[in-house]
Design an enzyme around this catalytic site. Structure first.
Site, PDB file in Angstrom:
ATOM      1  N   ASP A  10     -31.661  28.345  12.892  1.00 30.07           N
ATOM      2  CA  ASP A  10     -31.945  27.563  14.098  1.00 30.07           C
ATOM      3  C   ASP A  10     -32.719  26.297  13.691  1.00 30.07           C
ATOM      4  O   ASP A  10     -33.384  26.283  12.653  1.00 30.07           O
ATOM      5  CB  ASP A  10     -32.775  28.435  15.043  1.00 30.07           C
ATOM      6  CG  ASP A  10     -33.350  27.651  16.197  1.00 30.07           C
ATOM      7  OD1 ASP A  10     -32.577  26.946  16.874  1.00 30.07           O
ATOM      8  OD2 ASP A  10     -34.585  27.732  16.408  1.00 30.07           O
ATOM      9  N   ASP A  12     -34.775  23.636  16.093  1.00 33.40           N
ATOM     10  CA  ASP A  12     -36.067  23.370  16.749  1.00 33.40           C
ATOM     11  C   ASP A  12     -36.961  24.614  16.760  1.00 33.40           C
ATOM     12  O   ASP A  12     -36.567  25.671  17.235  1.00 33.40           O
ATOM     13  CB  ASP A  12     -35.838  22.876  18.180  1.00 33.40           C
ATOM     14  CG  ASP A  12     -35.101  21.541  18.208  1.00 33.40           C
ATOM     15  OD1 ASP A  12     -35.373  20.692  17.342  1.00 33.40           O
ATOM     16  OD2 ASP A  12     -34.230  21.365  19.085  1.00 33.40           O
ATOM     17  N   GLU A  18     -41.442  22.445  17.237  1.00 29.93           N
ATOM     18  CA  GLU A  18     -40.927  22.387  18.606  1.00 29.93           C
ATOM     19  C   GLU A  18     -41.622  21.245  19.337  1.00 29.93           C
ATOM     20  O   GLU A  18     -42.848  21.160  19.338  1.00 29.93           O
ATOM     21  CB  GLU A  18     -41.204  23.729  19.291  1.00 29.93           C
ATOM     22  CG  GLU A  18     -40.788  23.815  20.725  1.00 29.93           C
ATOM     23  CD  GLU A  18     -39.314  23.548  20.946  1.00 29.93           C
ATOM     24  OE1 GLU A  18     -39.004  22.654  21.738  1.00 29.93           O
ATOM     25  OE2 GLU A  18     -38.472  24.232  20.314  1.00 29.93           O
ATOM     26  N   ASN A  53     -28.475  24.369  19.450  1.00 26.45           N
ATOM     27  CA  ASN A  53     -28.092  23.962  20.808  1.00 26.45           C
ATOM     28  C   ASN A  53     -28.756  22.629  21.104  1.00 26.45           C
ATOM     29  O   ASN A  53     -29.984  22.519  20.982  1.00 26.45           O
ATOM     30  CB  ASN A  53     -28.595  24.972  21.850  1.00 26.45           C
ATOM     31  CG  ASN A  53     -27.743  26.224  21.929  1.00 26.45           C
ATOM     32  OD1 ASN A  53     -26.725  26.344  21.256  1.00 26.45           O
ATOM     33  ND2 ASN A  53     -28.174  27.165  22.758  1.00 26.45           N
TER      34      ASN A  53
HETATM   35 MG    MG Z   1     -35.500  27.204  18.280  1.00 28.36          MG
END
Ligand code: MG
Ligand code: ZN
Length: 192
Positions: A10, A12, A18, A53
């Site tokens: 993943d 972020d 983040e 995403n």
């Molecule tokens: Mg994430």
């Protein structure tokens, strides 16, 4: 080509701090341990594949070109440190998008498995040795849906997501501090 294990990573909260919908490279901060983690995958012949995403594109918060700039920044930081991402997949869609080309109930938005399906077509992946690392439960579901082992990190949203995990039947295979610990787990797990 010889099939290789893969770690789907993943972005972020796992690779970079983040920071909500990141709309400028200056707000994109790669964690200091990431180059080491990815280099360990590289030297052990394990594919390092980023899966992210990016509904901020569908929501009109930033153009797709901005995302490409962030990824250039990420890759140049990694390359400067002798590490390399083998492939990167992103989902720019969201069903409620006002931008026609992104207004899609797609197959690639995690936890759906479209990005892994595509990677399986394009990369020499050993399907018996697939891992997903992420900071959210949706990353874990993404991994479960695709038959991967799952590793949850405590960076990004990890600590908050861990609280939600208490109500879940399924558990990640490993819960750890960050991406580097996750990679060390993978290396040990592959020796079994
Ligand atoms: Mg994430
Ligand atoms: Zn998509």
């Amino acid at each position: 080509m010889e099939k290789r294990p893969v770690v789907f990573i993943d972005r972020d909260g796992t690779i970079n701090k983040e920071a909500g919908y990141i709309n400028h490279p200056d707000n994109f901060e790669v964690y200091p341990f990431v180059s080491h983690a990815v280099r360990l995958l590289n030297v052990n012949d394990i594919l390092a594949v980023v899966v992210t995403n990016q509904a901020g594109i569908a929501r009109g918060y930033y153009p797709i070109g901005t995302m490409h700039l962030l990824h250039e920044k990420m890759e140049s930081i990694l390359n400067e440190n002798g590490a390399k991402i083998d492939a990167l997949y992103y989902c720019p869609h969201h069903p409620s998008s006002k931008i026609k080309e992104y207004a899609l109930d797609c197959n690639c938005r995690k936890p759906k498995t479209g990005m892994i399906d595509k990677a399986l077509q394009e990369l020499p992946i050993d399907e018996k040795n697939m891992y997903v690392v992420g900071d959210k439960l949706s990353d874990m579901e993404f991994g479960w849906n695709a038959g991967c082992k799952t590793i949850m990190v405590m960076t990004g949203y990890g600590k908050g997501e861990l609280v939600k995990l208490k109500n879940y039947e399924k558990k990640p295979d490993f819960i750890c501090e960050n991406l580097l610990d996750a990679v060390l787990f993978v290396l040990e797990d592959l020796k079994k």
